[in-house]
Motif scaffolding. Structure first.
Motif, PDB file in Angstrom:
ATOM      1  N   THR A 124       0.848  -1.190   0.000  1.00  0.00           N
ATOM      2  CA  THR A 124       0.000   0.000   0.000  1.00  0.00           C
ATOM      3  C   THR A 124       0.878   1.232   0.000  1.00  0.00           C
ATOM      4  O   THR A 124       2.103   1.138   0.159  1.00  0.00           O
ATOM      5  CB  THR A 124      -0.943   0.008   1.221  1.00  0.00           C
ATOM      6  N   SER A 125       0.283   2.392  -0.168  1.00  0.00           N
ATOM      7  CA  SER A 125       1.030   3.651  -0.186  1.00  0.00           C
ATOM      8  C   SER A 125       0.063   4.812   0.008  1.00  0.00           C
ATOM      9  O   SER A 125      -1.066   4.784  -0.499  1.00  0.00           O
ATOM     10  CB  SER A 125       1.764   3.830  -1.523  1.00  0.00           C
ATOM     11  N   HIS A 127       0.221   7.470  -1.459  1.00  0.00           N
ATOM     12  CA  HIS A 127       0.031   8.106  -2.763  1.00  0.00           C
ATOM     13  C   HIS A 127      -1.060   7.402  -3.569  1.00  0.00           C
ATOM     14  O   HIS A 127      -1.487   7.900  -4.607  1.00  0.00           O
ATOM     15  CB  HIS A 127       1.341   8.097  -3.543  1.00  0.00           C
ATOM     16  N   GLN A 128      -1.500   6.221  -3.092  1.00  0.00           N
ATOM     17  CA  GLN A 128      -2.552   5.473  -3.775  1.00  0.00           C
ATOM     18  C   GLN A 128      -3.811   5.503  -2.901  1.00  0.00           C
ATOM     19  O   GLN A 128      -4.201   4.516  -2.303  1.00  0.00           O
ATOM     20  CB  GLN A 128      -2.088   4.034  -4.021  1.00  0.00           C
ATOM     21  N   ARG A 129      -4.400   6.686  -2.813  1.00  0.00           N
ATOM     22  CA  ARG A 129      -5.532   6.853  -1.920  1.00  0.00           C
ATOM     23  C   ARG A 129      -6.768   7.305  -2.686  1.00  0.00           C
ATOM     24  O   ARG A 129      -6.679   7.790  -3.816  1.00  0.00           O
ATOM     25  CB  ARG A 129      -5.209   7.852  -0.808  1.00  0.00           C
ATOM     26  N   TRP A 135      -6.620   3.971   1.525  1.00  0.00           N
ATOM     27  CA  TRP A 135      -5.409   3.660   0.759  1.00  0.00           C
ATOM     28  C   TRP A 135      -5.636   2.341   0.021  1.00  0.00           C
ATOM     29  O   TRP A 135      -6.199   1.387   0.582  1.00  0.00           O
ATOM     30  CB  TRP A 135      -4.193   3.502   1.675  1.00  0.00           C
ATOM     31  N   GLU A 136      -5.170   2.297  -1.201  1.00  0.00           N
ATOM     32  CA  GLU A 136      -5.334   1.099  -2.011  1.00  0.00           C
ATOM     33  C   GLU A 136      -4.432  -0.027  -1.496  1.00  0.00           C
ATOM     34  O   GLU A 136      -3.280   0.190  -1.125  1.00  0.00           O
ATOM     35  CB  GLU A 136      -4.985   1.426  -3.466  1.00  0.00           C
ATOM     36  N   ARG A 138      -2.841  -3.747  -2.691  1.00  0.00           N
ATOM     37  CA  ARG A 138      -2.583  -4.673  -3.786  1.00  0.00           C
ATOM     38  C   ARG A 138      -1.998  -5.952  -3.203  1.00  0.00           C
ATOM     39  O   ARG A 138      -1.015  -5.906  -2.465  1.00  0.00           O
ATOM     40  CB  ARG A 138      -1.600  -4.075  -4.791  1.00  0.00           C
ATOM     41  N   TRP A 181      -9.036  -2.091  -0.149  1.00  0.00           N
ATOM     42  CA  TRP A 181      -8.848  -0.759   0.422  1.00  0.00           C
ATOM     43  C   TRP A 181      -8.620  -0.867   1.922  1.00  0.00           C
ATOM     44  O   TRP A 181      -9.158  -1.749   2.590  1.00  0.00           O
ATOM     45  CB  TRP A 181     -10.062   0.122   0.139  1.00  0.00           C
TER      46      TRP A 181
END
Length: 559
Positions: A124-125, A127-129, A135-136, A138, A181
């Motif tokens: 997750t990160s 920056h991937q929200r 937060w996303e 993967r 998520w």
């Protein structure tokens, strides 16, 4: 390392498992609100240890339907359990902990014949929200999320620290998902403020924070508080606080301690009498007093030679005037002399020598009030005694914007506002601008205008003219830069990055009134440093523009 005893399942009072939860105190667990939607009671189990424990839903985050924020619910066990709670990561640490595709683990309880738990490795990160809320997630190859993972703690197996909680996933036809998520710890605490009592935060002590949070429990964030918050921080928050405690946390984690003292002082005015008294008592015990008026030992008490250079309209000439500033008022001044540009240095050095009698035997400095294009001149290498070749660098030397000396100058008015804020703050708190900063003049101008609490700028190299003009137009009263040019092909190895870091560190906690002396000390250190090594005090320019030091304009000045 613990045995992960804090991982739990949560289920319907009738016994059916609904999802996951994790233990945060001996009696308290956190899970998703949607998992327990419509339930006031639940069952909880710690796999292989204790099963089917009764628990009550004691808090919900406001979630009502799919897509709503606040998907947090809190469960209270009827009896404490003998297991260590989960370790929680600090909100400020999350970006660093999730960098580089670091893998985390989630433990879920899907509907399987063995009725056991399943594990998924995810990345997750921040920056991937999505919508500043989630937060996303993967999953790694061979791993997936499915029903029963909601409420699972996303944790680092190396440290045991929990960074967030799984809330949902995009399930395919096989009821599995590689995309999901997470609600990070930094968002979860918005919906259950008691979580802050358990987090490793970098301000105050845990007991002091808990006492303050309890004192403000239930106090809403109102329009008057919004005005006070803007006045203290200098800018509106990106996201409106959800409560008075949320606004306090915003100040405490984004600004120096003196801002927190100021904000709590204004907040207290909006509390009923007993709470106001308790807040005053708490503040006296746990916070330093807000900064008072400027100290007598700062540069406000320094005498000055103020060298004023005004470019005349025609003839490539300058009007040169040397003023003196003594005990907070203008002293004797030299007659204004009009000279050609190539004669300016000689005229200044001669006029300075004539003015020395007014400041010797005092603590004094030299201020060059010059046109914008002259701010980077090496004035500290000029002489206070031309005959004996005694350089001005033996004394504090600063530059000022001569336009701000004009009584009707908008630049001066803007500088007055930021200077006052800087002195109230009592510390420099510089904003760093690297030599690889790509912002153009208009973008730089907007950045400064939007952040009127930015009072000190430190540059990694000489600022380009558009940025310098933007800073002067916005009233920035203090700027520092090295005149050493950046000549590195790769900014990753650029020496000016180190110079920027050293210069910012040297002034960060200094009182603004002490900066001329700080610059003097840095220049002295640079003299003894190896010449083949960069030093932040070498070729150093300090723009230090105290708008109260305003000598009368000379009669000969051309308007």
């Amino acid at each position: 390392m613990d045995d992960w005893e804090w991982r739990a399942w949560v289920g319907h009072p009738a016994g059916r498992k609904l999802g996951a939860a994790f233990l945060v105190t001996p009696t308290t667990l956190v899970t998703c609100a949607h998992t327990l939607h419509g339930l006031d009671e639940a069952r909880v189990g710690f796999p292989g240890l204790l099963e089917d424990l009764p628990a009550s839903v004691v808090a919900r985050g406001g979630w009502d339907r799919a897509g709503d924020p606040g998907d947090v619910a809190v469960l209270e066990l009827h009896e404490p359990v003998p297991y260590a709670p989960a370790r929680l990561a600090g909100p400020a640490d999350l970006p660093a902990r999730t960098a580089g595709g670091h893998a985390f683990t989630a433990c879920g309880f899907p509907n399987r014949k063995d009725d056991g738990e399943r594990y998924a490795s995810v990345t997750t990160s921040p920056h991937q929200r999505m919508r500043r809320e989630w937060w996303e997630l993967r999953t790694l190859p061979g791993h997936w999320l499915e029903e029963g993972f909601s409420g699972s703690a996303v944790h680092d197996e190396a440290t045991g620290e929990v960074i967030g909680m799984v809330t949902n996933a995009e399930l395919g036809r096989d009821r599995r998902a590689s995309l999901g998520w997470m609600l990070p710890i930094s968002r979860m605490r918005l919906y259950w403020e008691e979580l802050d009592d358990l987090l490793p935060l970098g301000w105050l002590t845990s007991p002091a924070r808990r006492e303050l949070r309890t004192l403000l429990d239930g106090v809403p964030f109102t329009a008057p508080l919004a005005r006070d918050l803007g006045a203290v921080t200098g800018r509106p928050p990106v996201e409106a606080p959800r409560s008075a405690w949320d606004s306090v946390r915003l100040v405490a984690e984004g600004f120096p301690e003196d801002r927190l003292t100021r904000y709590l002082g204004t907040l207290g005015r909006h509390l009923p009498g007993p709470r106001r008294h308790h807040l005053d008592t708490w503040t006296a015990r746990h916070l330093r007093p807000a900064p008072g008026p400027p100290r007598a030992d700062t540069a406000s008490a320094l005498a000055s030679l103020i060298v004023r250079l005004e470019r005349v309209t025609f003839g490539n000439a300058f009007d040169v005037t040397v003023h003196t500033w003594i005990d907070g008022a203008e002293g004797p001044s030299q007659r204004t002399e009009r000279v050609r540009e190539r004669q300016v240095r000689t005229a200044v050095e001669t006029s300075v020598a004539r003015s020395l009698h007014a400041v010797v035997d005092r603590d004094w400095m030299i201020e060059f009030a010059v046109p914008e294009t002259w701010l980077s001149k090496p004035f500290e290498t000029w002489h206070v005694d031309r005959v004996k070749k005694i350089a001005m660098r033996k004394y504090p030397v600063v530059v000022r914007d001569v336009d701000r000396l004009r009584p009707d100058s908008i630049r001066r008015d803007q500088a007055r506002l930021r200077w006052r804020l800087l002195y109230e703050r009592g510390r420099s708190e510089p904003q760093r601008i690297g030599c690889d900063d790509t912002r153009k003049g208009a973008e730089f101008q907007d950045w400064l205008e939007a952040n009127d609490d930015y009072c000190v700028l430190v540059y990694g190299c000489r600022p380009v003219r558009s940025r310098l003009a933007a800073a002067l137009n916005n009233g920035v009263p203090v700027m520092l830069w090295t005149r050493t040019a950046c000549d590195a092909p790769d900014h990753a190895t650029c020496r000016n990055h180190r110079l920027l870091d050293d210069l910012a560190a040297a002034v960060e906690r200094e009182h603004p009134g002490d900066l001329p002396r700080v610059a003097l000390a840095l220049r002295k250190k640079a003299l003894s440093a190896p010449h083949d090594q960069p030093h932040c005090g070498r070729d150093l320019t300090l723009l230090w523009d105290d708008p109260s030091r305003l000598p009368d304009p000379p009669l000969a000045m051309e308007v």
